[in-house]
Design a protein around this motif. Sequence first.
Motif, mmCIF file in Angstrom:
data_model
loop_
_atom_site.group_PDB
_atom_site.id
_atom_site.type_symbol
_atom_site.label_atom_id
_atom_site.label_comp_id
_atom_site.label_asym_id
_atom_site.label_seq_id
_atom_site.Cartn_x
_atom_site.Cartn_y
_atom_site.Cartn_z
ATOM 1 N N LYS A 74 45.915 33.613 47.218
ATOM 2 C CA LYS A 74 46.952 34.712 46.922
ATOM 3 C C LYS A 74 47.541 34.401 45.464
ATOM 4 C CE LYS A 74 50.269 35.686 50.649
ATOM 5 N NZ LYS A 74 52.149 35.392 50.939
ATOM 6 N N GLU A 75 47.396 33.466 44.396
ATOM 7 C CA GLU A 75 47.291 32.654 43.391
ATOM 8 C C GLU A 75 46.136 33.107 42.534
ATOM 9 O OE1 GLU A 75 48.842 28.996 40.780
ATOM 10 O OE2 GLU A 75 49.504 29.017 42.819
ATOM 11 N N GLN A 76 45.026 32.779 43.819
ATOM 12 C CA GLN A 76 43.665 32.911 42.482
ATOM 13 C C GLN A 76 43.129 34.395 42.949
ATOM 14 O OE1 GLN A 76 42.042 30.482 46.426
ATOM 15 N NE2 GLN A 76 41.760 28.577 44.883
ATOM 16 N N TYR A 77 43.627 35.319 43.477
ATOM 17 C CA TYR A 77 43.123 35.883 44.353
ATOM 18 C C TYR A 77 44.242 37.287 42.987
ATOM 19 C CZ TYR A 77 40.583 40.884 45.275
ATOM 20 O OH TYR A 77 40.235 42.012 45.608
ATOM 21 N N ALA A 78 45.342 36.931 42.405
ATOM 22 C CA ALA A 78 46.018 37.329 41.435
ATOM 23 C C ALA A 78 45.018 37.405 40.092
ATOM 24 C CB ALA A 78 47.073 36.611 41.686
ATOM 25 N N LYS A 79 45.125 35.576 40.088
ATOM 26 C CA LYS A 79 44.367 35.602 38.463
ATOM 27 C C LYS A 79 43.112 35.663 38.273
ATOM 28 C CE LYS A 79 46.161 30.980 38.433
ATOM 29 N NZ LYS A 79 46.359 29.326 38.083
ATOM 30 N N ILE A 80 41.972 35.886 39.704
ATOM 31 C CA ILE A 80 41.181 37.022 39.552
ATOM 32 C C ILE A 80 40.537 38.643 38.282
ATOM 33 C CG2 ILE A 80 39.271 38.000 40.818
ATOM 34 C CD1 ILE A 80 39.125 35.626 42.905
ATOM 35 N N LEU A 81 42.159 39.237 39.460
ATOM 36 C CA LEU A 81 42.736 40.411 39.139
ATOM 37 C C LEU A 81 43.303 41.227 38.006
ATOM 38 C CD1 LEU A 81 44.262 41.748 42.683
ATOM 39 C CD2 LEU A 81 41.892 42.077 41.722
ATOM 40 N N SER A 82 43.883 39.838 37.688
ATOM 41 C CA SER A 82 43.980 39.827 36.348
ATOM 42 C C SER A 82 42.732 39.119 34.798
ATOM 43 C CB SER A 82 45.604 38.716 35.875
ATOM 44 O OG SER A 82 45.434 38.626 34.506
ATOM 45 N N ALA A 83 42.282 38.204 35.242
ATOM 46 C CA ALA A 83 41.222 38.225 34.568
ATOM 47 C C ALA A 83 40.281 39.196 34.021
ATOM 48 C CB ALA A 83 40.040 36.882 34.797
ATOM 49 N N ASP A 84 39.787 40.313 34.946
ATOM 50 C CA ASP A 84 38.748 41.548 35.353
ATOM 51 C C ASP A 84 39.766 42.186 34.536
ATOM 52 O OD1 ASP A 84 36.161 42.516 36.269
ATOM 53 O OD2 ASP A 84 38.330 43.949 36.795
ATOM 54 N N ALA A 85 40.617 42.434 34.604
ATOM 55 C CA ALA A 85 41.311 43.696 33.997
ATOM 56 C C ALA A 85 41.368 43.293 32.399
ATOM 57 C CB ALA A 85 43.239 43.370 34.256
ATOM 58 N N GLU A 86 41.955 41.764 32.228
ATOM 59 C CA GLU A 86 42.141 42.054 30.320
ATOM 60 C C GLU A 86 40.747 41.578 30.158
ATOM 61 O OE1 GLU A 86 42.831 37.548 27.991
ATOM 62 O OE2 GLU A 86 42.723 37.567 30.150
ATOM 63 N N VAL A 87 39.329 41.677 30.729
ATOM 64 C CA VAL A 87 38.018 41.802 30.508
ATOM 65 C C VAL A 87 38.080 43.136 30.382
ATOM 66 C CG1 VAL A 87 36.833 39.607 30.266
ATOM 67 C CG2 VAL A 87 36.661 41.518 32.441
#
Length: 465
Positions: free
Chosen positions: A223-236
Amino acid sequence: MAIETGTTDPALIKHLSRKALWHLMPLLGFLCFVSMLDRISLAFAGPHGMNEDLALTATMFGFVVGVFTIGYVLVEVPTAGWATKMGPRRWIIRVLLVWGAIQCLIAFAPNYEILVVLRFLLGAAEGGFAPAIFYFITMWFVRSYRPFGFMLIGGFYSLASIVGPILGAGIISMGNAGFLNSLSGWRILLLILGLLAIVAAIPASIGLVESPSKARWLSDPEKEQYAKILSADAEVANTPHKSVIATIRDWRPWVIGMGYFGVTYAMFTIYIWTPTMVSQFAERFGTTFNVYQSALLAGLPTLIAVAYNLVMSRLAGRRGWSGKLVASGAVIGAIGALWTIVADGPVLLLIALSFVGIAGLSGAFYMPMVSRIFAGAGGYSAIAIVNSLGASASFVSPVLTGYLIDVTGNTNAGFFFIAGLLVMSAFLGLMAERLAKEGELDDVVHHSAVGGNAIKETRVDAPRS
């Protein structure tokens, strides 16, 4: 300041994205399948008893079918604000319950006037459904997986258009054989479809979650890892958040929507007119097929289109070529539209119609590009604008194509018109891709695509403008 775009493990992205695909897409696809069955239900209810029972002329029946689209288009964009405040999960459940109840009422419509009102309300009730599904996909998947997700939804819609007539005919036959003595077969069909939508709200309420933190099928670390993945993708991705009103005033979703209109027009032409063209094979080519063979042949162009575009969606995610694939699909479709005019055999005609179907389904590639241009409430409303323009083709296509057939005595003029629309859609697809890339902070899609390996990663010093 330099921005690092490859901050997460591609293998982890692939694992978690695939896990999300397996847990969410079958349910979303099933809901879209039910939605499409409701949309096309009158296509087989009308000629199997409804028109006779309610004394509908051809013109009256055409208006009853089309008034659904009027309600759908009028409501879809204005409800975007409510839908984003409520959240896509709750909105989808609400839509299922309301449209299911209205469909059940349609099963008991006593006359033409009541039928028109209820069909309009059914379209209005379903108006925010597809944008909510599309927006849900943008919430759950990085950019490299969205084309595959959107294309899966397109595949389920197309599957319903093939399976629907067979299911409809079976239910109507069962009803006419005395399944419920008090109701005729077409009424039983509409009642069952309405109840199916209501029942579908149950798995939707259980299986749809709006963030990784609420997904029971993810472990706490995932859950924590996927939330970070989605957040990183939204940032770039650097996608701006706009209000609903600001998005409505923006020219971009309206122009992109015209491209989506063109390919959707082609798709609905395949849905509606292919069975008629197959039924004319005997007269045109001297070939004969039984009812089941004709049904299989009529569905073949759509099946080929689904298979082709699902393969292409992997390339769209791997290389970020959604616009190029819309354009190439539209060009293939334009060639196919012109080919139908000169095809001198059933095999060649089916190939030509398959080319048109490829163009129609390639429209699903517009949606991931829209999600790269707009985010938040603006993203939802932009998707709603594009989808509503595409949905309007479901009304315009059968009316205009039918008119051209009546005037000219054949389908040639209709397919010339489709070829012109698809050329426009090809150009607008390329334009949409250029717009999608303008603000992104990475030069290429930086995550592994569906079934692929990690692609090139890059650093840039500032967003493009």
